[in-house]
Scaffold this active site. Structure first.
Site, PDB file in Angstrom:
ATOM      1  N   CYS A 125      41.220  43.449  39.240  1.00 31.99           N
ATOM      2  CA  CYS A 125      41.232  44.836  39.725  1.00 31.99           C
ATOM      3  C   CYS A 125      42.663  45.339  39.935  1.00 31.99           C
ATOM      4  CB  CYS A 125      40.508  44.961  41.070  1.00 31.99           C
ATOM      5  SG  CYS A 125      39.038  43.973  41.228  1.00 31.99           S
ATOM      6  N   ASP A 126      43.529  44.508  40.496  1.00 31.62           N
ATOM      7  CA  ASP A 126      44.824  44.994  40.975  1.00 31.62           C
ATOM      8  C   ASP A 126      46.030  44.479  40.191  1.00 31.62           C
ATOM      9  OD1 ASP A 126      43.438  46.315  43.004  1.00 31.62           O
ATOM     10  OD2 ASP A 126      43.514  44.570  44.319  1.00 31.62           O
ATOM     11  N   CYS A 155      41.559  40.336  44.255  1.00 30.44           N
ATOM     12  CA  CYS A 155      41.015  40.498  42.900  1.00 30.44           C
ATOM     13  C   CYS A 155      42.141  40.813  41.915  1.00 30.44           C
ATOM     14  CB  CYS A 155      39.971  41.619  42.882  1.00 30.44           C
ATOM     15  SG  CYS A 155      39.338  41.972  41.238  1.00 30.44           S
TER      16      CYS A 155
END
Ligand code: NAP
Length: 326
Positions: free
Chosen positions: A140-141, A137
């Site tokens: 997200c990261d 992701c």
């Protein structure tokens, strides 16, 4: 409140765009409905940085679109249950949905909307370095890789979108794709080829992910045409090679294709009356948010007909006077 004595018209399992759309249609059809979701509602779309193909929104983040879906569904008196479903037992009288906390929900109809999970590459280092440089992701990261070098694996829409997102943050983004042509939509391909921060590694597979002191340090690459191998220094590995359908709750005997997706009729109904499958878990030509939402609508309307027919049949049976059969 859920419990052993609850009898619902409809239980929806999964709170992504399909499940939430089904909930909206079911509530408007006056079905007594519960939606069970083990995590946060919104599904895979919450992980998308930008959505540009959901009608009505030229640009919207996945998180915001998910929030709008959720708020819309919650604006009705929907029973939202935050639990994991452990089993779905079909029955003649009613179906039973079993929850991890021991509760059971009895219901006339069920809509399974459990979607899929990111497919794993299955190479050395992937599992060990998950969260230490390996990610599924970018939204997200990606933040952790500002100014760093990463490799994105895959050639579909997800890989393309996520690479474009990472290219805004990272020093350098490689895309390793096993063929010499991307599967991603043409508009995304154009953007990739125009982004000077992205370099394509055609005909290339990642064979190993290697660790340094601070997590990912290198990947092993193999040319799928020449079989040449080499190493590439990277700080992060983002894997987008499709997904596996979450079909664990699909009842035995349900028709599935070779990829584990459920084959339904045009009402999204399985061979078991009153059990519907929608969204990414259902076999279909394309997997898109709008199609999951459309499935949710179809299945909820079909379930409303099913429940009405079933309950009016039961009511007719109950209202027969004792001597009516003579
Ligand atoms: P996908 O379309 O199935 O693409 C997966 C990619 O990974 C393909 O390029 C495939 O290569 C490659 N791949 C598969 N297994 C591999 C392996 N073991 N090693 C290396 N490469 C591998 O998956 P997706 O990109 O996640 O998209 C899933 C669905 O969601 C699609 O229908 C897509 O259109 C949709 N989606 C839409 C949007 C959007 O419209 N905004 C955004 C994201 C996803 P090959 O091409 O050689 O098979």
């Amino acid at each position: 409140m859920a419990g052993s004595d609850e009898l619902y018209d409809l239980v929806i399992i999964g709170g992504g765009p399909g499940g939430l759309s089904a909930a909206i249609y079911a509530m408007r059809a006056a079905l007594k409905t519960a939606l069970v979701e083990k995590g946060v509602t919104g599904g895979q779309v919450t992980m998308s940085d930008e959505v540009e193909n959901y009608p009505g929104f030229v640009h919207i983040s996945g998180a915001e679109l998910s929030m709008k879906f959720t708020q819309h569904a919650q604006s009705y008196d929907l029973d939202m249950i935050s639990q994991e479903v452990t089993a779905l037992d079909p029955g003649l009288d009613h179906h039973t949905v079993r929850l991890a906390n021991g509760d059971t929900l009895k219901t006339h109809a069920v809509i399974l909307a459990t979607g899929g999970s990111p497919r794993k590459l299955d190479v050395i280092g992937e599992r060990e370095l998950y969260g230490k440089g390996v990610s599924y992701c970018a939204t997200c990261d990606g933040f952790f890789f500002r100014g760093k070098t990463v490799v994105v694996i895959g050639g579909g829409d997800s890989a393309a979108e996520e690479a474009l997102y990472l290219a805004k943050l990272c020093k350098k983004v490689y895309i390793a794709h096993r063929r010499d042509e991307l599967r991603a939509s043409k508009i995304l391909q154009q953007r990739i080829f125009n982004d000077c921060n992205i370099e394509m590694l055609w005909n290339t597979v990642v064979t190993e992910i290697k660790a340094g002191a601070d997590g990912v340090e290198q990947v092993g690459l193999k040319d799928t045409v020449t079989a040449d191998t080499r190493e590439l220094d990277v700080d992060g590995v983002f894997i987008f090679i499709g997904f596996n359908p979450n079909n664990e709750l699909v009842p035995a005997g349900t028709r599935m294709n070779a990829d584990g997706m459920v084959v339904t009729d045009e009402k999204c109904e399985t061979r078991t009356p009153g059990i519907y499958v929608i969204g990414d878990l259902r076999e279909k030509f394309a997997r898109q948010i709008v199609l999951s939402a459309a499935d949710g609508c179809t299945a909820a309307l079909a379930a409303a007909h099913y429940v009405e027919a079933k309950t009016s049949m039961l009511a007719d049976t109950c209202e027969l006077p004792p001597d009516a059969a003579s």
